[in-house]
Scaffold this active site. Sequence first.
Site, mmCIF file in Angstrom:
data_model
loop_
_atom_site.group_PDB
_atom_site.id
_atom_site.type_symbol
_atom_site.label_atom_id
_atom_site.label_comp_id
_atom_site.label_asym_id
_atom_site.label_seq_id
_atom_site.Cartn_x
_atom_site.Cartn_y
_atom_site.Cartn_z
ATOM 1 N N PRO A 2 0.847 -1.212 0.000
ATOM 2 C CA PRO A 2 0.000 0.000 0.000
ATOM 3 C C PRO A 2 0.879 1.258 0.000
ATOM 4 O O PRO A 2 1.803 1.384 0.798
ATOM 5 C CB PRO A 2 -0.783 -0.110 1.311
ATOM 6 C CG PRO A 2 -0.650 -1.527 1.744
ATOM 7 C CD PRO A 2 0.653 -2.019 1.190
ATOM 8 N N GLU A 3 0.606 2.149 -0.937
ATOM 9 C CA GLU A 3 1.356 3.408 -1.033
ATOM 10 C C GLU A 3 0.501 4.547 -0.473
ATOM 11 O O GLU A 3 -0.664 4.361 -0.147
ATOM 12 C CB GLU A 3 1.735 3.668 -2.489
ATOM 13 C CG GLU A 3 2.673 2.623 -3.082
ATOM 14 C CD GLU A 3 4.096 2.737 -2.542
ATOM 15 O OE1 GLU A 3 4.398 3.683 -1.785
ATOM 16 O OE2 GLU A 3 4.915 1.860 -2.876
ATOM 17 N N HIS A 112 -6.393 -14.164 8.440
ATOM 18 C CA HIS A 112 -5.494 -13.030 8.187
ATOM 19 C C HIS A 112 -6.035 -11.720 8.753
ATOM 20 O O HIS A 112 -5.542 -10.653 8.417
ATOM 21 C CB HIS A 112 -5.241 -12.893 6.688
ATOM 22 C CG HIS A 112 -4.592 -14.103 6.088
ATOM 23 N ND1 HIS A 112 -3.390 -14.612 6.553
ATOM 24 C CD2 HIS A 112 -4.981 -14.925 5.085
ATOM 25 C CE1 HIS A 112 -3.068 -15.683 5.842
ATOM 26 N NE2 HIS A 112 -4.023 -15.899 4.950
#
Length: 294
Positions: A2-3, A112
């Site tokens: 993720p940016e 998760h």
Amino acid sequence: MPELPEVEVTRRSIEAPLAGAVVQAAVLGKPLRWPLGCDPAHLVGRPVGPVSRRGKYLWMALGQRPGHGPDDAGGLLLHLGMSGSLGFHAAGGALVVPAGGAAAPVPPPGPHDHFDLVTTQGTLRLHDPRRFGAVVWSPAMDLPPAAALLARLGPEPFDPALTALGFHARVHTHRTAVKNVLLSGQAVVGAGNIYACEALFQSGIDPRMRADRLSRPRAARLLQAVRDTLARATAMGGSTLRDFRDAHGMNGEFQAEAAVYGREGQPCPRCGTAIRRIVQGQRTTYFCPSCQKR
Ligand SMILES: [Zn+2]
């Protein structure tokens, strides 16, 4: 990974549904990169305040518990790591996504899902298969432990206090390639690999150029290009992301429209020269050897 644009889209997507909520429980899954730093019960009863962003960190302010003074307040510092994503499941059963997806019941945490913040308005859930993400309690952003994690970040790209001259001064202290200075986040945060490549193309700068040789006008163009690129990606993410639990969705969307990134051998959209691919600091760089100059 993720940016910054994805983190900003996430921030916008969770802030409104959480406004006015009160924490009812916090449920931990497997260990994340750093420990929560408090008993989950310490979060219960706190009103959720504004959600802000610094670099790729989110800060969720949490007010004081009933019967406590203002110094009881604090917040959660959240990071998505390599593969994390935050989803908000409204109390009524709708999974809220930025583009307004279909309603679905709140499922139990999966293998998760490693952090659930259960509130009066719904559940904020961190899904993170690789577990490099983190949720850390801190009394304030500028106090430990949050302060130490945020201390080394460069300026925010959209902070008006970051001027072209200030950006040039920061870039100018490095003798390494300008691309690597962008990736380091020391001159400005948020220019991850794809965005750094695109911004250097947009500003006509060779990614191999030594940072301390970049002129002031070219530094000004580069800063503007970083801002344009990140703004475009954020707008695209907010409008096209269907399921923000897919942390790679946004990079993919942006990459489809990239001018040089991932386009080795294809003609430059400006001059037709074949795009080149090189490796700098163990990261792949794409650029036009004709349009981008030292
Ligand atoms: Zn070109």
